[in-house]
Design a protein around this motif. Structure first.
Motif, PDB file in Angstrom:
ATOM      1  N   GLY A  84       0.813  -1.209   0.000  1.00 60.35           N
ATOM      2  CA  GLY A  84       0.000   0.000   0.000  1.00 60.35           C
ATOM      3  C   GLY A  84       0.850   1.264   0.000  1.00 60.35           C
ATOM      4  O   GLY A  84       1.992   1.273   0.424  1.00 60.35           O
ATOM      5  N   SER A  85       0.255   2.344  -0.496  1.00 53.66           N
ATOM      6  CA  SER A  85       0.923   3.634  -0.509  1.00 53.66           C
ATOM      7  C   SER A  85      -0.121   4.723  -0.701  1.00 53.66           C
ATOM      8  O   SER A  85      -1.290   4.434  -0.970  1.00 53.66           O
ATOM      9  N   ILE A  86       0.324   5.956  -0.570  1.00 57.32           N
ATOM     10  CA  ILE A  86      -0.580   7.098  -0.720  1.00 57.32           C
ATOM     11  C   ILE A  86      -1.295   7.050  -2.060  1.00 57.32           C
ATOM     12  O   ILE A  86      -2.479   7.338  -2.158  1.00 57.32           O
ATOM     13  N   TYR A  87      -0.582   6.680  -3.131  1.00 61.70           N
ATOM     14  CA  TYR A  87      -1.194   6.758  -4.459  1.00 61.70           C
ATOM     15  C   TYR A  87      -2.418   5.875  -4.613  1.00 61.70           C
ATOM     16  O   TYR A  87      -3.286   6.159  -5.432  1.00 61.70           O
ATOM     17  N   GLU A  88      -2.534   4.788  -3.831  1.00 58.75           N
ATOM     18  CA  GLU A  88      -3.715   3.942  -3.971  1.00 58.75           C
ATOM     19  C   GLU A  88      -4.965   4.623  -3.421  1.00 58.75           C
ATOM     20  O   GLU A  88      -6.076   4.193  -3.703  1.00 58.75           O
ATOM     21  N   MET A  89      -4.788   5.700  -2.683  1.00 57.78           N
ATOM     22  CA  MET A  89      -5.923   6.405  -2.088  1.00 57.78           C
ATOM     23  C   MET A  89      -6.302   7.664  -2.877  1.00 57.78           C
ATOM     24  O   MET A  89      -7.039   8.515  -2.394  1.00 57.78           O
ATOM     25  N   HIS A  90      -5.828   7.771  -4.116  1.00 60.04           N
ATOM     26  CA  HIS A  90      -5.986   9.002  -4.882  1.00 60.04           C
ATOM     27  C   HIS A  90      -7.431   9.434  -5.084  1.00 60.04           C
ATOM     28  O   HIS A  90      -7.726  10.621  -5.060  1.00 60.04           O
ATOM     29  N   GLN A  91      -8.369   8.495  -5.270  1.00 62.83           N
ATOM     30  CA  GLN A  91      -9.758   8.913  -5.470  1.00 62.83           C
ATOM     31  C   GLN A  91     -10.337   9.542  -4.206  1.00 62.83           C
ATOM     32  O   GLN A  91     -11.097  10.508  -4.288  1.00 62.83           O
ATOM     33  N   PHE A  92      -9.965   9.003  -3.044  1.00 66.95           N
ATOM     34  CA  PHE A  92     -10.387   9.629  -1.790  1.00 66.95           C
ATOM     35  C   PHE A  92      -9.773  11.026  -1.672  1.00 66.95           C
ATOM     36  O   PHE A  92     -10.454  11.978  -1.299  1.00 66.95           O
ATOM     37  N   ILE A  93      -8.488  11.131  -1.973  1.00 68.62           N
ATOM     38  CA  ILE A  93      -7.803  12.431  -1.872  1.00 68.62           C
ATOM     39  C   ILE A  93      -8.444  13.430  -2.816  1.00 68.62           C
ATOM     40  O   ILE A  93      -8.753  14.560  -2.421  1.00 68.62           O
ATOM     41  N   ASP A  94      -8.655  13.028  -4.076  1.00 72.32           N
ATOM     42  CA  ASP A  94      -9.275  13.930  -5.052  1.00 72.32           C
ATOM     43  C   ASP A  94     -10.639  14.432  -4.571  1.00 72.32           C
ATOM     44  O   ASP A  94     -10.931  15.622  -4.635  1.00 72.32           O
ATOM     45  N   SER A  95     -11.471  13.519  -4.093  1.00 73.87           N
ATOM     46  CA  SER A  95     -12.826  13.880  -3.669  1.00 73.87           C
ATOM     47  C   SER A  95     -12.840  14.676  -2.371  1.00 73.87           C
ATOM     48  O   SER A  95     -13.480  15.720  -2.279  1.00 73.87           O
ATOM     49  N   LEU A  96     -12.145  14.169  -1.376  1.00 78.17           N
ATOM     50  CA  LEU A  96     -12.223  14.765  -0.045  1.00 78.17           C
ATOM     51  C   LEU A  96     -11.482  16.089   0.082  1.00 78.17           C
ATOM     52  O   LEU A  96     -11.844  16.929   0.894  1.00 78.17           O
ATOM     53  N   SER A  97     -10.445  16.290  -0.739  1.00 79.63           N
ATOM     54  CA  SER A  97      -9.687  17.551  -0.637  1.00 79.63           C
ATOM     55  C   SER A  97     -10.491  18.743  -1.147  1.00 79.63           C
ATOM     56  O   SER A  97     -10.089  19.886  -0.963  1.00 79.63           O
ATOM     57  N   GLN A  98     -11.657  18.486  -1.738  1.00 80.98           N
ATOM     58  CA  GLN A  98     -12.544  19.582  -2.152  1.00 80.98           C
ATOM     59  C   GLN A  98     -13.166  20.278  -0.938  1.00 80.98           C
ATOM     60  O   GLN A  98     -13.497  21.461  -1.008  1.00 80.98           O
ATOM     61  N   ASN A  99     -13.319  19.536   0.176  1.00 84.95           N
ATOM     62  CA  ASN A  99     -13.983  20.086   1.365  1.00 84.95           C
ATOM     63  C   ASN A  99     -13.206  19.913   2.660  1.00 84.95           C
ATOM     64  O   ASN A  99     -13.642  20.413   3.694  1.00 84.95           O
ATOM     65  N   PHE A 100     -12.105  19.175   2.616  1.00 83.32           N
ATOM     66  CA  PHE A 100     -11.326  18.888   3.819  1.00 83.32           C
ATOM     67  C   PHE A 100      -9.846  19.157   3.560  1.00 83.32           C
ATOM     68  O   PHE A 100      -9.401  19.176   2.422  1.00 83.32           O
ATOM     69  N   GLN A 101      -9.108  19.308   4.645  1.00 83.80           N
ATOM     70  CA  GLN A 101      -7.650  19.312   4.556  1.00 83.80           C
ATOM     71  C   GLN A 101      -7.229  17.845   4.693  1.00 83.80           C
ATOM     72  O   GLN A 101      -7.297  17.269   5.772  1.00 83.80           O
ATOM     73  N   VAL A 102      -6.826  17.241   3.596  1.00 82.94           N
ATOM     74  CA  VAL A 102      -6.478  15.825   3.574  1.00 82.94           C
ATOM     75  C   VAL A 102      -4.993  15.661   3.875  1.00 82.94           C
ATOM     76  O   VAL A 102      -4.147  16.268   3.218  1.00 82.94           O
ATOM     77  N   ILE A 103      -4.693  14.849   4.874  1.00 81.56           N
ATOM     78  CA  ILE A 103      -3.322  14.529   5.254  1.00 81.56           C
ATOM     79  C   ILE A 103      -3.142  13.042   4.972  1.00 81.56           C
ATOM     80  O   ILE A 103      -3.641  12.203   5.713  1.00 81.56           O
ATOM     81  N   ALA A 104      -2.455  12.733   3.877  1.00 84.50           N
ATOM     82  CA  ALA A 104      -2.250  11.345   3.456  1.00 84.50           C
ATOM     83  C   ALA A 104      -0.884  10.890   3.950  1.00 84.50           C
ATOM     84  O   ALA A 104       0.142  11.389   3.493  1.00 84.50           O
ATOM     85  N   ILE A 105      -0.882   9.949   4.881  1.00 88.79           N
ATOM     86  CA  ILE A 105       0.361   9.493   5.509  1.00 88.79           C
ATOM     87  C   ILE A 105       0.851   8.210   4.836  1.00 88.79           C
ATOM     88  O   ILE A 105       0.080   7.277   4.635  1.00 88.79           O
ATOM     89  N   SER A 106       2.128   8.197   4.522  1.00 91.42           N
ATOM     90  CA  SER A 106       2.778   6.978   4.043  1.00 91.42           C
ATOM     91  C   SER A 106       3.325   6.279   5.285  1.00 91.42           C
ATOM     92  O   SER A 106       4.256   6.766   5.917  1.00 91.42           O
ATOM     93  N   THR A 107       2.731   5.163   5.678  1.00 87.58           N
ATOM     94  CA  THR A 107       3.101   4.523   6.939  1.00 87.58           C
ATOM     95  C   THR A 107       4.486   3.879   6.861  1.00 87.58           C
ATOM     96  O   THR A 107       5.061   3.742   5.777  1.00 87.58           O
ATOM     97  N   ARG A 108       5.007   3.513   8.006  1.00 96.16           N
ATOM     98  CA  ARG A 108       6.367   2.950   8.110  1.00 96.16           C
ATOM     99  C   ARG A 108       6.639   1.872   7.057  1.00 96.16           C
ATOM    100  O   ARG A 108       5.853   0.954   6.888  1.00 96.16           O
ATOM    101  N   GLY A 109       7.784   2.036   6.394  1.00100.23           N
ATOM    102  CA  GLY A 109       8.203   1.047   5.415  1.00100.23           C
ATOM    103  C   GLY A 109       7.466   1.124   4.094  1.00100.23           C
ATOM    104  O   GLY A 109       7.636   0.277   3.224  1.00100.23           O
ATOM    105  N   HIS A 110       6.639   2.120   3.903  1.00100.01           N
ATOM    106  CA  HIS A 110       5.873   2.292   2.669  1.00100.01           C
ATOM    107  C   HIS A 110       6.249   3.622   2.034  1.00100.01           C
ATOM    108  O   HIS A 110       6.492   4.605   2.725  1.00100.01           O
ATOM    109  N   GLY A 111       6.259   3.648   0.719  1.00101.62           N
ATOM    110  CA  GLY A 111       6.556   4.883   0.009  1.00101.62           C
ATOM    111  C   GLY A 111       7.884   5.467   0.438  1.00101.62           C
ATOM    112  O   GLY A 111       8.892   4.769   0.510  1.00101.62           O
TER     113      GLY A 111
END
Length: 184
Positions: A78-105
């Motif tokens: 897993g990585s941040i890029y797999e969550m892109h549709q959530f980021i695209d949609s939610l960043s319209q109304n929220f401050q999205v903080i996408a974290i790359s967890t330990r050992g990823h990205g």
């Protein structure tokens, strides 16, 4: 039978070893991870930041404005890029903080075993680095477990938890056997 099954799986996957991914062929379970500017999520130098958590540096990206919403990807590959549709949609109304967890990205692994408690502390480090009082957490799979741990360890920091695809964590709740019945 288990050994035979393992050898079979190894042989099937051999052709994929050594194949190189084309420069623009990043794929994810949610489709094409390229954002509008053509920069893939997870390596955006403009939106990306690091926080030092002692034994590792964690990478995260911030998009949009509004109520802070932490997005946690799944484990394994897993990585941040797999969550892109959530980021695209939610960043319209929220401050999205996408974290790359330990050992990823771009995040370091650290020195010890990775646990959900440690991941909860990592989330807190990002939240504190951004000087946020409370956040919404959206976690997918392994990220949902990390979200559960964050919410239970730091309830004063959570507005809402959205957990997607978190299976059971109780050992042998569902027993999976690799012993296949004889077919003849």
């Amino acid at each position: 039978m288990k050994i035979l099954f393992g050898i079979l799986i190894s042989l099937i996957s051999l052709p994929s070893i050594g194949q190189q991914m084309e420069k623009n062929s990043i794929k994810s379970f949610m489709g094409d991870p390229m954002q509008a500017g053509g920069v893939p999520y997870g390596v955006n130098q403009t939106a990306g930041k690091f926080v030092d958590v002692g034994d590792a540096k964690l990478y995260y990206e911030i998009y949009g404005t509004g109520i802070p919403l932490v997005i946690l990807h799944g484990g394994g590959v897993g990585s941040i890029y797999e969550m892109h549709q959530f980021i695209d949609s939610l960043s319209q109304n929220f401050q999205v903080i996408a974290i790359s967890t330990r050992g990823h990205g771009k995040s370091g692994l650290g020195n010890g075993p990775t646990t959900v408690v440690q991941k909860a502390n990592d989330i807190l480090a990002v939240v504190n680095a951004e000087k946020l009082d409370k956040v919404i957490v959206l976690g997918f799979s392994d990220g949902a477990y990390s979200g559960f741990s964050f919410a239970s360890t730091y309830p004063e920091k959570i507005i809402k938890l959205i957990a997607i695809g978190a299976g059971e964590e109780t050992p042998e709740l569902r027993k999976i056997s690799m012993d296949l019945p004889e077919l003849y």
